[in-house]
Scaffold this active site. Structure first.
Site, PDB file in Angstrom:
ATOM      1  N   HIS A  52      17.029   6.273  -5.079  1.00 58.71           N
ATOM      2  CA  HIS A  52      16.192   6.557  -3.914  1.00 58.71           C
ATOM      3  C   HIS A  52      17.146   6.573  -2.713  1.00 58.71           C
ATOM      4  O   HIS A  52      17.168   5.650  -1.906  1.00 58.71           O
ATOM      5  CB  HIS A  52      15.128   5.447  -3.770  1.00 58.71           C
ATOM      6  CG  HIS A  52      14.030   5.763  -2.806  1.00 58.71           C
ATOM      7  ND1 HIS A  52      14.000   6.919  -2.057  1.00 58.71           N
ATOM      8  CD2 HIS A  52      12.918   5.066  -2.455  1.00 58.71           C
ATOM      9  CE1 HIS A  52      12.911   6.911  -1.297  1.00 58.71           C
ATOM     10  NE2 HIS A  52      12.243   5.801  -1.517  1.00 58.71           N
TER      11      HIS A  52
ATOM     12  N   ARG B  32       4.454   5.661   2.474  1.00 55.70           N
ATOM     13  CA  ARG B  32       5.424   5.626   3.575  1.00 55.70           C
ATOM     14  C   ARG B  32       6.529   6.650   3.417  1.00 55.70           C
ATOM     15  O   ARG B  32       6.938   7.265   4.398  1.00 55.70           O
ATOM     16  CB  ARG B  32       5.972   4.212   3.789  1.00 55.70           C
ATOM     17  CG  ARG B  32       6.933   3.719   2.746  1.00 55.70           C
ATOM     18  CD  ARG B  32       7.230   2.265   2.996  1.00 55.70           C
ATOM     19  NE  ARG B  32       6.018   1.487   2.883  1.00 55.70           N
ATOM     20  CZ  ARG B  32       5.749   0.383   3.566  1.00 55.70           C
ATOM     21  NH1 ARG B  32       6.613  -0.072   4.433  1.00 55.70           N
ATOM     22  NH2 ARG B  32       4.633  -0.253   3.371  1.00 55.70           N
ATOM     23  N   THR B  33       7.018   6.860   2.205  1.00 53.07           N
ATOM     24  CA  THR B  33       8.101   7.831   2.039  1.00 53.07           C
ATOM     25  C   THR B  33       7.602   9.250   2.355  1.00 53.07           C
ATOM     26  O   THR B  33       8.271  10.018   3.030  1.00 53.07           O
ATOM     27  CB  THR B  33       8.669   7.769   0.603  1.00 53.07           C
ATOM     28  OG1 THR B  33       9.080   6.429   0.346  1.00 53.07           O
ATOM     29  CG2 THR B  33       9.847   8.689   0.432  1.00 53.07           C
TER      30      THR B  33
ATOM     31  N   LYS C 158      -3.886  18.890 -14.734  1.00 52.96           N
ATOM     32  CA  LYS C 158      -4.357  19.862 -15.745  1.00 52.96           C
ATOM     33  C   LYS C 158      -3.241  20.188 -16.727  1.00 52.96           C
ATOM     34  O   LYS C 158      -3.357  21.085 -17.538  1.00 52.96           O
ATOM     35  CB  LYS C 158      -4.800  21.155 -15.060  1.00 52.96           C
ATOM     36  CG  LYS C 158      -5.951  20.986 -14.098  1.00 52.96           C
ATOM     37  CD  LYS C 158      -6.290  22.334 -13.464  1.00 52.96           C
ATOM     38  CE  LYS C 158      -7.268  22.178 -12.322  1.00 52.96           C
ATOM     39  NZ  LYS C 158      -7.335  23.385 -11.497  1.00 52.96           N
TER      40      LYS C 158
ATOM     41  N   ARG D  10       9.569  13.408  -5.312  1.00 52.05           N
ATOM     42  CA  ARG D  10       9.368  12.051  -5.838  1.00 52.05           C
ATOM     43  C   ARG D  10       8.777  12.237  -7.224  1.00 52.05           C
ATOM     44  O   ARG D  10       7.796  12.985  -7.391  1.00 52.05           O
ATOM     45  CB  ARG D  10       8.426  11.284  -4.914  1.00 52.05           C
ATOM     46  CG  ARG D  10       7.610  10.187  -5.543  1.00 52.05           C
ATOM     47  CD  ARG D  10       8.230   8.814  -5.557  1.00 52.05           C
ATOM     48  NE  ARG D  10       8.782   8.368  -4.309  1.00 52.05           N
ATOM     49  CZ  ARG D  10       8.510   7.200  -3.741  1.00 52.05           C
ATOM     50  NH1 ARG D  10       7.615   6.401  -4.284  1.00 52.05           N
ATOM     51  NH2 ARG D  10       9.104   6.831  -2.649  1.00 52.05           N
TER      52      ARG D  10
END
Lengths: 319, 183
Positions: free
Chosen positions: A134, A54-55, A82, A104
């Protein structure tokens, strides 16, 4: 505003200005053409080192409604698996000519490191860093509370005297941390409730009241009851014996929901563990503003992207 | 260089009254007329013109405000813009004659932004432009239909429009002009 990394230090006037600007952005969504040309030619990179639906979608929708170009990067299936570092990924993205980075990251403080490292020149918006902050979630929560209570007359208002109770896993919750600082800056009284094992050390020094009894908190008739997600992915130790015990003690089950005052709004940042921290009937009731939170998230993120990309001080924008 | 007053309160009222009559004349009456003021002072002027229109022809015209901040093309150069709410009259603007109202017409870029904003809000029958002061120096092919005062200026000069509602007094002043030079 150069970056948005945290709600700590956000002043009341700045916060109100951001919420007001989001109201203007919300008006756009009701138009026949819900799009503004404001950020045409700008590129926003969504760097998501941690799973989020959702974010990521919300930031993507916000950037596109302002006509920005969007590059989305998810760590899964990328060079990060990697072994590429945040620095290398950021520099790669910057080399592609990016004006803003929405980050994020599972590490607390990652957004601040990216903003202050000098690796990139772009504006940085913290979309969740570890158990730290947040900020856009807190802004959309404050917006939702203000809008639900004041409706069309919400512009320019703060949250003076409102009582917000945040319930659950405070320890791991960046949503709780961001909300505590923003809501109190806006004048709300915040009460935290959770099992003692999920209350962080030093919580006594926060500008909040703290308890472990959800029933008592419900009887105190808060204006908003914010249920937090039980973050099973962060539960590396035994914080509570069993999910059923958590649900009995701190879940908003049908019985508790029935006792909740008729004008208390139920909030949840999502995604919800139905049957664990919130029952389906509470989540889907008319008192639940969960979907409003999602809608308002796009308006808040439009406002924040505009502010960081224009470099404007939100207080001047509101003047 | 001290500020010189080029329009006093009575001059502003006279200019707005004349503009109101011109709007009604060109629209052949007050039906299907929407005034959209550009915040901040254009919105105030639109309200005043709406009051005057109503005095001349009761029920003429509806009024709203049109914010153009998000439509500007100079986000890089003038980052700090002040967004204001856009308010449209209940009937919207589709099929109506929209009169944009602003205080000063200069480069024309604000009006260009306003035209883009209108395009996203509906499809008016026609769009007209009313300004209190036209100071010249256009950078785009835009001209006003209704002008309170044409004020030829040098680019270095600055025009200040003050209105009772926003500034406590009515006046249009010019600063930085050569002394004695006629406006």
């Amino acid at each position: 505003m150069r970056h948005l990394l945290s709600t700590i230090g956000l002043e009341r006037a700045q916060a109100i200005a951001i919420l007001d600007l989001a109201e203007d952005m919300a008006d756009v969504a009701t138009r026949a053409v819900p799009k503004l040309p404001t950020l045409r030619g700008r590129t926003v990179a969504n760097l998501f080192f941690e799973d989020s639906t959702r974010t990521r979608l919300s930031f993507e929708a916000a950037a596109k409604r302002l006509s920005a170009d969007v590059i989305t990067f998810s760590a899964k299936g990328s060079s990060v698996s990697k072994g590429e570092s945040l620095k290398d990924t950021a520099q790669t993205i910057a080399a592609m000519g990016v004006d803003a980075v929405v980050l994020r990251h599972p590490a607390s403080g990652a957004a601040q490191v990216l903003a202050e490292s000098g690796w990139i020149d772009a504006a940085v918006v913290n979309a969740g860093d570890g158990t730290h902050q947040h900020p856009t979630q807190a802004l959309l929560d404050a917006y939702t509370i203000r809008k639900t209570l004041h409706g069309a007359a919400s512009r320019g208002r703060d949250l003076d005297g409102l009582r917000v109770t945040i319930v659950g896993d405070i320890l791991h919750s960046r949503v709780a941390r961001s909300n505590v600082w923003l809501l109190t800056a806006l004048g709300a009284q915040v009460h935290l409730v959770g099992p003692r094992t999920l209350l962080p050390a030093g919580v006594e020094s926060w500008p909040v009241t703290v308890g472990t009894d959800l029933d008592a908190a419900i009887d105190a008739h808060p204006d908003a009851l914010m249920m937090l997600r039980v973050q099973q992915e962060r539960m590396h130790a035994a914080f509570f014996p069993h999910e059923r015990e958590y649900s009995t003690g701190w879940g908003l089950g049908d019985e508790r929901f029935a006792r909740l005052a008729a004008d208390t709004m139920v909030m949840h940042p999502g995604p919800m563990n139905r049957g664990l921290e919130i029952s389906a009937s509470a989540a889907d009731s008319p008192r639940s503003v969960v979907l409003d939170q999602v809608t308002n998230g796009v308006s808040i993120r439009m406002a924040v992207l505009y502010l960081v990309l224009s470099g404007a001080d939100p207080r001047e924008v509101a003047a | 260089m001290p500020a010189r007053t080029v329009l006093q309160s009575s001059d502003i009222t006279r200019a707005l009254t004349r503009i109101s009559h011109e709007i009604l004349e060109s629209n052949r009456g007050g039906s299907d007329l929407v005034l959209l003021g550009i915040p901040t002072r254009g919105a105030v002027l639109a309200e005043r013109i709406a009051t005057l229109l109503d005095r001349i022809e009761p029920g003429a015209g509806t009024v709203g405000a049109l914010d153009v901040t998000m439509y500007r093309d100079d986000l890089d150069r003038h980052p700090t813009r002040t967004p204001s709410p856009t308010r449209l009259p209940a009937g919207g603007i589709d099929g109506k004659t929209v009169v944009l109202v602003d205080d000063v017409l200069y480069s024309g870029r604000t009006i260009r932004a306003a035209l883009d904003a209108i395009g996203d809000l509906g499809r008016p029958r026609a769009v007209r432009l009313a300004v209190l002061v036209d100071r010249g120096h256009r950078e785009l092919p835009i001209r006003a239909d209704f002008v309170g005062k044409n004020l030829p200026t040098a680019a270095v000069e600055r025009i200040f429009v003050k209105l009772v509602e926003t500034d406590g007094a009515d006046a249009v002043t010019i600063e930085g002009d050569a002394e004695g030079e006629s406006a």
